[in-house]
Scaffold this motif. Structure first.
Motif, PDB file in Angstrom:
ATOM      1  N   GLN A  71       0.749  -1.160  -0.663  1.00  0.00           N
ATOM      2  CA  GLN A  71      -0.164   0.080   0.364  1.00  0.00           C
ATOM      3  C   GLN A  71       0.832   1.167   0.023  1.00  0.00           C
ATOM      4  O   GLN A  71       2.250   1.117   0.416  1.00  0.00           O
ATOM      5  N   LYS A 126      -5.133   1.503 -10.503  1.00  0.00           N
ATOM      6  CA  LYS A 126      -6.142   3.069  -9.607  1.00  0.00           C
ATOM      7  C   LYS A 126      -6.995   2.201  -8.960  1.00  0.00           C
ATOM      8  O   LYS A 126      -7.924   1.807  -9.333  1.00  0.00           O
ATOM      9  N   ASN A 127      -6.850   2.606  -7.358  1.00  0.00           N
ATOM     10  CA  ASN A 127      -8.331   1.572  -7.082  1.00  0.00           C
ATOM     11  C   ASN A 127      -7.910   3.577  -5.644  1.00  0.00           C
ATOM     12  O   ASN A 127      -7.153   3.642  -5.068  1.00  0.00           O
ATOM     13  N   ASP A 128      -9.259   3.683  -5.106  1.00  0.00           N
ATOM     14  CA  ASP A 128     -10.047   3.966  -3.415  1.00  0.00           C
ATOM     15  C   ASP A 128      -9.130   3.397  -2.604  1.00  0.00           C
ATOM     16  O   ASP A 128      -9.068   3.968  -1.306  1.00  0.00           O
ATOM     17  N   ASP A 129      -8.547   2.093  -2.373  1.00  0.00           N
ATOM     18  CA  ASP A 129      -7.900   1.602  -1.034  1.00  0.00           C
ATOM     19  C   ASP A 129      -6.215   2.099  -0.959  1.00  0.00           C
ATOM     20  O   ASP A 129      -5.863   1.395  -0.194  1.00  0.00           O
ATOM     21  N   GLN A 130      -5.317   2.423  -2.026  1.00  0.00           N
ATOM     22  CA  GLN A 130      -4.172   3.054  -1.870  1.00  0.00           C
ATOM     23  C   GLN A 130      -3.038   1.482  -2.046  1.00  0.00           C
ATOM     24  O   GLN A 130      -2.823   1.715  -1.503  1.00  0.00           O
ATOM     25  N   PHE A 172      -1.240  -2.846  -9.038  1.00  0.00           N
ATOM     26  CA  PHE A 172      -3.079  -2.309  -8.570  1.00  0.00           C
ATOM     27  C   PHE A 172      -3.301  -1.494  -9.894  1.00  0.00           C
ATOM     28  O   PHE A 172      -2.285  -0.731  -9.955  1.00  0.00           O
TER      29      PHE A 172
END
Length: 284
Positions: A181, A221-225, A219
């Motif tokens: 992360q 792009k995502n909202d969970d970093q 990963f």
């Protein structure tokens, strides 16, 4: 956590005797009577036992609930359990004692369970007890497909290949899944960032050569970093996996953080590595 059963006398009156050896009678697949709950135990190359527990769901899929180890540490046999939805994924150790065919493991500091016992009733039957305070559970487990029954064996089984890959009876083995992360270091220094991630890539190459890292990738792009994943092999504990990931320069610099989870998958997974360079036109 599941276990194997006795009377309370075994918990409070058992003599403190070190194990003479690992209880290899546990090797194989065991089923809880009346429930689709199983435990699989296999002997490692180092002579210790490694196991896992799972539930067989109505659709036929296995739901792994915990990973288990029985390791000789000096003169003491230690039972280690990593329950997937408890203790934040940390492994809990239970030092053991023995009395005849009864094996008891106790960790009085743990909230629940505080004790786990296995009793060999016969070659194909175990009595099981798990306890802590006023709570306790008992069950009987029976061996599935004893050695003299081979009707479910695969006709294409390659024992030499399975052994070389560290596969269990199902062609599977334990790994560690690392989720990378975004770290706490929010620097905008491009040179510092480039240096950290260059070291990150070099360290990955090193771990591949050491036969520890078998899968890595980013990963989207995502909202969970979430930034990427590693799958690590040939490590015994989460602590070993943590120490290995902490050698990553990007992790050391705080550019990346991580979480680690025990993971169970095909032992053939590393076999793709010899082909990866052959299909890569350019290196990242």
């Amino acid at each position: 956590m599941k276990v194997f059963v006795f009377s309370l006398f075994l918990f409070f009156g058992i003599s403190q005797v070190a194990f003479a050896q690992v209880p290899y009678f546990l090797e194989g697949l065991w089923k809880q009577e009346g429930k689709p709950v199983y435990e699989q135990w296999n002997k490692n190359l180092d002579g210790n036992l490694k196991g896992f527990s799972y539930k067989l769901q109505s659709n036929g899929q296995m739901l792994v609930t915990e990973y288990l180890d029985l390791q000789q540490e000096g003169e003491i046999l230690v039972y280690k359990a990593t329950v997937l939805d408890q203790n934040q994924g940390k492994t809990i150790s239970f030092p053991g004692t023995v009395s005849g065919n009864s094996y008891t493991f106790i960790n009085a500091q743990h909230s629940f369970p505080k004790g786990i016992s296995y009793q060999k009733i016969s070659q194909d039957t175990l009595q099981v007890l798990v306890f802590g305070g006023e709570r306790q559970f008992t069950m009987r487990m029976v061996r599935v497909n004893p050695e003299n029954k081979t009707s479910t064996s695969s006709t294409s089984y390659d024992a030499k290949l399975a052994d070389s890959l560290g596969a269990d009876a199902y062609g599977m083995k334990s790994y560690f899944l690392v989720v990378l992360q975004t770290g706490s270091n929010k620097t905008t220094d491009k040179e510092f960032i480039n240096t950290g991630f260059r070291g990150h890539m070099e360290n990955m190459d090193k771990l591949v050569k050491e036969n520890k890292l078998i899968i890595a990738g980013p990963f989207g792009k995502n909202d969970d970093q979430f930034r990427g994943i590693f799958i690590l092999q040939n490590l015994k504990t989460i602590e070993e996996a943590q120490a290995l990931v902490n050698t990553d320069p990007a992790v050391k610099a705080g550019l990346l953080s991580f979480k680690i989870y025990p993971w169970y998958g095909s032992a053939a997974l590393p076999m793709y590595l010899p082909y990866s360079e052959k299909i890569s036109k350019e290196k990242p």
